[in-house]
Design an enzyme around this catalytic site. Structure first.
Site, PDB file in Angstrom:
ATOM      1  CD  GLU A   3      18.823  61.646 -18.056  1.00  0.00           C
ATOM      2  OE1 GLU A   3      17.986  62.372 -17.490  1.00  0.00           O
ATOM      3  OE2 GLU A   3      19.128  61.743 -19.263  1.00  0.00           O
ATOM      4  CB  CYS A  28      17.763  55.316 -21.354  1.00  0.00           C
ATOM      5  SG  CYS A  28      18.938  54.863 -22.653  1.00  0.00           S
ATOM      6  CG  HIS A  88      20.765  59.799 -21.836  1.00  0.00           C
ATOM      7  ND1 HIS A  88      19.583  59.918 -21.126  1.00  0.00           N
ATOM      8  CD2 HIS A  88      20.561  58.766 -22.705  1.00  0.00           C
ATOM      9  CE1 HIS A  88      18.717  58.999 -21.553  1.00  0.00           C
ATOM     10  NE2 HIS A  88      19.290  58.287 -22.497  1.00  0.00           N
TER      11      HIS A  88
HETATM   12  N1  PCA Z   1      19.462  55.224 -25.659  1.00  0.00           N
HETATM   13  C1  PCA Z   1      18.037  54.926 -25.596  1.00  0.00           C
HETATM   14  C2  PCA Z   1      17.955  53.450 -25.347  1.00  0.00           C
HETATM   15  C3  PCA Z   1      19.318  52.906 -25.626  1.00  0.00           C
HETATM   16  C4  PCA Z   1      20.192  54.076 -25.707  1.00  0.00           C
HETATM   17  O1  PCA Z   1      21.438  54.066 -25.837  1.00  0.00           O
HETATM   18  C5  PCA Z   1      17.281  55.813 -24.613  1.00  0.00           C
HETATM   19  O2  PCA Z   1      17.711  56.955 -24.385  1.00  0.00           O
HETATM   20  O3  PCA Z   1      16.250  55.388 -24.102  1.00  0.00           O
END
Ligand code: PCA
Length: 196
Positions: free
Chosen positions: A79, A142, A164
């Site tokens: 990200e 996240c 992610h």
């Molecule tokens: N993904 C979520 C919160 C926890 C996770 O593993 C997100 O993308 O916000």
């Protein structure tokens, strides 16, 4: 040896596992000159970041890399940015469902990751695992974690990033990625943290 805090999340949204913690748990304890401390985080606005900050300060981390599941994505996605916004499409694991609230009232609109995200995406691709830079970590837990860590560690010398990952094969959802490929990709990512 330099210290890296790496975090994964507990399951949420009715899932039985979260591939982020599955992958983090299986990483070796040393990668590319870094010793890894692994931490499981709750999928709860505010609490995830509070817990990560406490552990990072306890171990005097040089780098913090947080991992989370992004259902629907088909690639490992470092990200670029965290934004000052909380907006939940499903309640978090404590039932909180903020709607268009700031994370820090009056805080910066956004912070860029202090990891070399483009170099990291290239490095993951170069080991045969599909990766691309993402320009949005969403507005759920996240993003809450990434933004809060970037705000807290601004100008501290502690580098902060978020990656992610897709669903894992065990979750029987599409698109999915083999957890071994995720591990390979994360290893390449960590090996390139200082590749600016
Ligand atoms: N993904 C979520 C919160 C926890 C996770 O593993 C997100 O993308 O916000």
């Amino acid at each position: 040896m330099k210290k890296l805090l790496i975090t994964g999340f507990e399951p949420f949204g009715g899932e039985e596992i979260n591939p982020s913690w599955e992958a983090v748990q299986r990483l070796p304890s040393e990668i590319g000159g870094y010793s890894l401390t692994k931490l499981l985080l709750p999928v709860v606005f505010g609490d995830a970041a509070e817990s990560a900050i406490a552990e990072a300060e306890r171990i005097s981390a040089d780098v913090i890399v947080c991992i989370g599941q992004a259902g629907g994505r088909n690639a490992v996605t470092p990200e670029l940015v965290g934004i000052n916004l909380r907006h939940a499409s499903i309640p978090d694991n404590c039932g909180n469902a903020p709607e268009d609230e700031p994370i820090i009232a009056g805080g910066n609109a956004a912070y860029f990751s202090t990891l070399p995200v483009r170099k990291i995406a290239e490095a993951i691709n170069s080991v045969g695992v599909c990766a691309r830079v993402s320009y949005s970590a969403g507005a759920y837990v996240c993003n809450d974690l990434l933004y809060t860590l970037l705000a807290h560690f601004e100008n501290s010398g502690v580098k902060v990033g978020f990656i992610h990952i897709p669903y894992s094969l065990e979750q029987n959802k599409e698109p999915a990625m083999d957890i071994n490929d995720v591990i390979k990709g994360l290893t390449a990512a960590i090996e390139n943290i200082d590749n600016s």
